[in-house]
Design an enzyme around this catalytic site. Structure first.
Site, PDB file in Angstrom:
ATOM      1  N   HIS A  16       0.845  -1.207   0.000  1.00 49.73           N
ATOM      2  CA  HIS A  16       0.000   0.000   0.000  1.00 49.73           C
ATOM      3  C   HIS A  16       0.877   1.252   0.000  1.00 49.73           C
ATOM      4  O   HIS A  16       0.602   2.215  -0.712  1.00 49.73           O
ATOM      5  CB  HIS A  16      -0.880   0.051   1.261  1.00 49.73           C
ATOM      6  CG  HIS A  16      -1.905  -1.042   1.364  1.00 49.73           C
ATOM      7  ND1 HIS A  16      -2.045  -1.832   2.476  1.00 49.73           N
ATOM      8  CD2 HIS A  16      -2.865  -1.452   0.494  1.00 49.73           C
ATOM      9  CE1 HIS A  16      -3.044  -2.684   2.298  1.00 49.73           C
ATOM     10  NE2 HIS A  16      -3.551  -2.486   1.096  1.00 49.73           N
ATOM     11  N   ARG A  89      -1.650  -5.810  -8.556  1.00 46.77           N
ATOM     12  CA  ARG A  89      -0.471  -6.614  -8.236  1.00 46.77           C
ATOM     13  C   ARG A  89      -0.166  -7.631  -9.321  1.00 46.77           C
ATOM     14  O   ARG A  89       0.970  -7.831  -9.709  1.00 46.77           O
ATOM     15  CB  ARG A  89      -0.681  -7.370  -6.916  1.00 46.77           C
ATOM     16  CG  ARG A  89      -0.609  -6.496  -5.698  1.00 46.77           C
ATOM     17  CD  ARG A  89      -1.119  -7.189  -4.497  1.00 46.77           C
ATOM     18  NE  ARG A  89      -2.525  -7.563  -4.675  1.00 46.77           N
ATOM     19  CZ  ARG A  89      -3.326  -7.939  -3.703  1.00 46.77           C
ATOM     20  NH1 ARG A  89      -2.865  -8.052  -2.492  1.00 46.77           N
ATOM     21  NH2 ARG A  89      -4.583  -8.237  -3.938  1.00 46.77           N
ATOM     22  N   SER A 127      -2.810  -7.726   2.768  1.00 47.65           N
ATOM     23  CA  SER A 127      -3.117  -7.648   4.202  1.00 47.65           C
ATOM     24  C   SER A 127      -3.508  -9.029   4.723  1.00 47.65           C
ATOM     25  O   SER A 127      -3.188  -9.391   5.860  1.00 47.65           O
ATOM     26  CB  SER A 127      -4.267  -6.669   4.449  1.00 47.65           C
ATOM     27  OG  SER A 127      -3.921  -5.389   4.006  1.00 47.65           O
TER      28      SER A 127
END
Ligand code: PNS
Length: 162
Positions: A16, A89, A127
């Site tokens: 991030h 990503r 995450s």
């Protein structure tokens, strides 16, 4: 240009931060929108996620962190944002991100989504992965800033005790 970078940030990772740093260079103002998602039960409360994001972005003069609830396009409109920024990503992100961007465009034609490709070194990182590794006592120091690591460790210790 005013940009909104939305997400759950449960917790914020180096992936991030890579997107935040690069988006902050492109935009005049970058607002990080932290979703209050009632459906998910996050590891960190909304307040904790906002606080950690504020701490790790404090050196950026043009970055703000705000919580939001409801539709992203409504938040973007309220904040008079020109664009929504999302990180990509890998190809696995593409389908859901495309769907989200197209839905948002249908809901509000004036809001554009731009994608930044995550740097290769963070292309595996999420995450979810961080929470999983931490839950099993693994080393997450290469995934998140020190302050976030300490917060996760405290959270995990509390869970183990309670
Ligand atoms: O970090 P995440 O969980 O991938 O972020 C997802 C997020 C917050 C961008 C997305 O869930 C979102 O925008 N939620 C708000 C509700 C909304 O606007 N939904 C319609 C878009 S499909």
């Amino acid at each position: 240009m005013r940009a909104v970078y939305p997400g759950s940030f449960d917790p914020v990772t180096y992936g991030h931060l890579d997107i935040i740093g690069r988006a902050a260079c492109l935009a005049d103002e970058l607002i990080i929108g932290v979703l209050k998602n009632n459906a998910k039960s996050p590891l960190f409360s909304l307040e904790e996620r906002v606080r950690m994001l504020k701490e790790v972005t404090k050196n950026y003069h043009n970055v703000k962190v705000e919580a939001f609830e409801g539709l992203l396009v409504d938040f973007a409109e309220r904040r008079k944002a020109d664009v929504i920024v999302r990180g990509l990503r890998a190809v696995t992100d593409f389908e859901s991100e495309l769907q989200m961007a197209q839905t948002n465009h249908k809901l509000k034609g004036s809001v554009e989504t731009i994608f930044l490709t995550t740097r290769l070194e963070y292309s595996y990182l999420s995450s979810t992965i961080v929470r999983e590794v931490a839950a099993f006592g693994g080393d997450i120091s290469q995934f998140v800033p020190k302050m976030v690591e300490q917060n996760i460790q405290a959270k995990m210790d509390k869970r183990r005790r309670g």
